[in-house]
Design a protein around this motif. Sequence first.
Motif, short mmCIF file in Angstrom:
data_model
loop_
_atom_site.label_atom_id
_atom_site.label_comp_id
_atom_site.label_asym_id
_atom_site.label_seq_id
_atom_site.Cartn_x
_atom_site.Cartn_y
_atom_site.Cartn_z
N PRO A 42 -91.60 -76.63 128.61
CA PRO A 42 -92.12 -77.91 128.11
C PRO A 42 -91.06 -78.99 127.90
N ALA A 43 -89.81 -78.62 127.76
CA ALA A 43 -88.79 -79.63 127.42
C ALA A 43 -88.39 -80.44 128.64
N CYS A 44 -87.90 -81.64 128.39
CA CYS A 44 -87.37 -82.43 129.49
C CYS A 44 -86.17 -83.25 129.02
N ASN A 45 -85.27 -83.50 129.95
CA ASN A 45 -84.04 -84.23 129.62
C ASN A 45 -84.04 -85.66 130.19
N LEU A 46 -85.15 -86.04 130.78
CA LEU A 46 -85.27 -87.40 131.33
C LEU A 46 -86.41 -88.10 130.62
N SER A 47 -86.40 -89.41 130.65
CA SER A 47 -87.59 -90.17 130.22
C SER A 47 -87.98 -91.05 131.38
N CYS A 48 -88.88 -90.52 132.21
CA CYS A 48 -89.33 -91.30 133.35
C CYS A 48 -90.41 -92.27 132.87
N ASN A 49 -90.35 -93.48 133.38
CA ASN A 49 -91.31 -94.49 132.92
C ASN A 49 -92.74 -94.20 133.35
N TYR A 50 -92.92 -93.28 134.29
CA TYR A 50 -94.29 -92.97 134.74
C TYR A 50 -94.85 -91.73 134.08
N CYS A 51 -94.11 -91.16 133.15
CA CYS A 51 -94.52 -89.85 132.61
C CYS A 51 -95.10 -89.95 131.21
N SER A 52 -96.16 -89.19 130.98
CA SER A 52 -96.61 -88.92 129.63
C SER A 52 -97.13 -87.50 129.64
N PRO A 63 -99.09 -83.62 137.83
CA PRO A 63 -97.92 -82.95 137.27
C PRO A 63 -97.72 -83.37 135.82
N GLY A 64 -97.14 -82.47 135.04
CA GLY A 64 -96.87 -82.78 133.63
C GLY A 64 -98.00 -82.39 132.72
N VAL A 65 -99.14 -81.97 133.31
CA VAL A 65 -100.29 -81.58 132.48
C VAL A 65 -100.42 -80.06 132.48
N SER A 66 -100.58 -79.53 131.27
CA SER A 66 -100.81 -78.10 131.16
C SER A 66 -101.64 -77.86 129.91
N SER A 67 -102.56 -76.90 129.98
CA SER A 67 -103.39 -76.63 128.81
C SER A 67 -102.67 -75.77 127.79
N GLU A 68 -101.55 -75.23 128.14
CA GLU A 68 -100.88 -74.29 127.25
C GLU A 68 -99.43 -74.14 127.68
N ILE A 69 -98.65 -73.61 126.76
CA ILE A 69 -97.28 -73.23 127.08
C ILE A 69 -97.19 -71.73 126.87
N LEU A 70 -96.66 -71.03 127.85
CA LEU A 70 -96.55 -69.58 127.75
C LEU A 70 -95.11 -69.19 127.43
N SER A 71 -94.95 -68.12 126.68
CA SER A 71 -93.61 -67.53 126.52
C SER A 71 -93.29 -66.77 127.81
N PRO A 72 -92.03 -66.45 128.05
CA PRO A 72 -91.72 -65.68 129.27
C PRO A 72 -92.52 -64.37 129.34
N ARG A 73 -92.69 -63.70 128.23
CA ARG A 73 -93.45 -62.45 128.24
C ARG A 73 -94.92 -62.70 128.60
N GLN A 74 -95.49 -63.74 128.01
CA GLN A 74 -96.89 -64.08 128.34
C GLN A 74 -97.01 -64.47 129.82
N ALA A 75 -96.00 -65.20 130.29
CA ALA A 75 -96.04 -65.64 131.69
C ALA A 75 -96.00 -64.44 132.62
N TYR A 76 -95.19 -63.47 132.27
CA TYR A 76 -95.08 -62.25 133.06
C TYR A 76 -96.44 -61.53 133.08
N GLU A 77 -97.06 -61.44 131.90
CA GLU A 77 -98.37 -60.76 131.84
C GLU A 77 -99.43 -61.55 132.61
N ARG A 78 -99.32 -62.86 132.54
CA ARG A 78 -100.24 -63.71 133.30
C ARG A 78 -100.07 -63.45 134.80
N PHE A 79 -98.82 -63.32 135.22
CA PHE A 79 -98.55 -63.06 136.64
C PHE A 79 -99.21 -61.74 137.07
N LEU A 80 -99.02 -60.69 136.27
CA LEU A 80 -99.60 -59.39 136.63
C LEU A 80 -101.13 -59.49 136.72
#
Length: 301
Positions: A42-52, A63-80
């Motif tokens: 979720p983090a970003c190091n830029l502030s693009c004028n077209y982004c929210s 791009p930039g839209v997501s309903s949730e943020i997963l931890s690496p472990r959750q992401a791994y389980e999601r992949f499986l």
Amino acid sequence: MENTCALTQQNCMQVKEKSSKHPCFSLAAHKKYARMHLPVAPACNLSCNYCSRKFDCPNESRPGVSSEILSPRQAYERFLYIRERIPNLSVVGIAGPGDALADWQHTRSTLEFIRKADTDVSFCLSTNGLLLPQYADELLALGVDHVTVTVNALDPAVSAKIYRRINFNGQYYQGPEAGELLLHNQLRGIARLTRHGVVVKVNTVMIAGINDRHIPEISKAMKELGVTVSNIVPLIPVKDSALANWPQTSMRELLAMRQRCEADLPQMQHCRQCRADAIGLLGEDLRIELVGGSKAAQEAV
Ligand code: CLF
Ligand code: SF4
């Protein structure tokens, strides 16, 4: 500028094989092979004028839209979970919803978990490129074979109209100085990746009156660096972004620009400007069907 590839012939063949099954990098693959994005960064190091990244509508696709943020472990389980249900899944992508490299610890752990369970799936990542020189070697070691870098300007005066500021390792930069630093890192990082056989795509957001005249120069420079394909996408004026009231780039202007740049670099024509948590074929997001909206999605893993 010469950028000779350091891959052996065998590795080169393997990468070509992966590209042929990558729905974004191969037009022929986009109706046959699926990708899944894991929203771990979720983090970003830029502030693009077209982004929210404030808004989340489960039916909104950009791009930039997501309903949730997963931890690496959750992401791994999601992949499986998804691999079981989508047999033609060929690519795992990290596309934010911030910047995959700005949240490097999460991105890296996710890819490490998955690689232990699957040696075949292709790893793809999209980034603004600010931290590419820092992490390119780790990307290579993790077996990331496709990378997208968003390059919107070569001229720091143009960059200054696109980026409000950048945060480079805790220090803030603005104006042309920020643009110079960003470009320097993008060029170095891309050269390092292409030299080691990573297939690189460059995304450029076409913003009328800001960078549009400048895009053919970007294509030429990227060709020199060994970039494989260019994906020029229209500005989507997003509510609450600095360019919220800027005119949306028309399809006519976009297609004309792609045609003009095609002499230098093959142009992607089938981008769906997808979400950071998209799952499935490019034109057929199965995320809601397979993992539900945000709350249900948290519970599904
Ligand atoms: Fe995802 Fe991007 Fe990899 Fe594709 S998306 S990280 S290269 S696996 Fe594809 Fe979506 Fe267009 Fe991106 S359609 S926005 S180009
Ligand atoms: Fe938004 Fe991506 Fe720009 Fe970061 S790099 S501000 S996430 S568009």
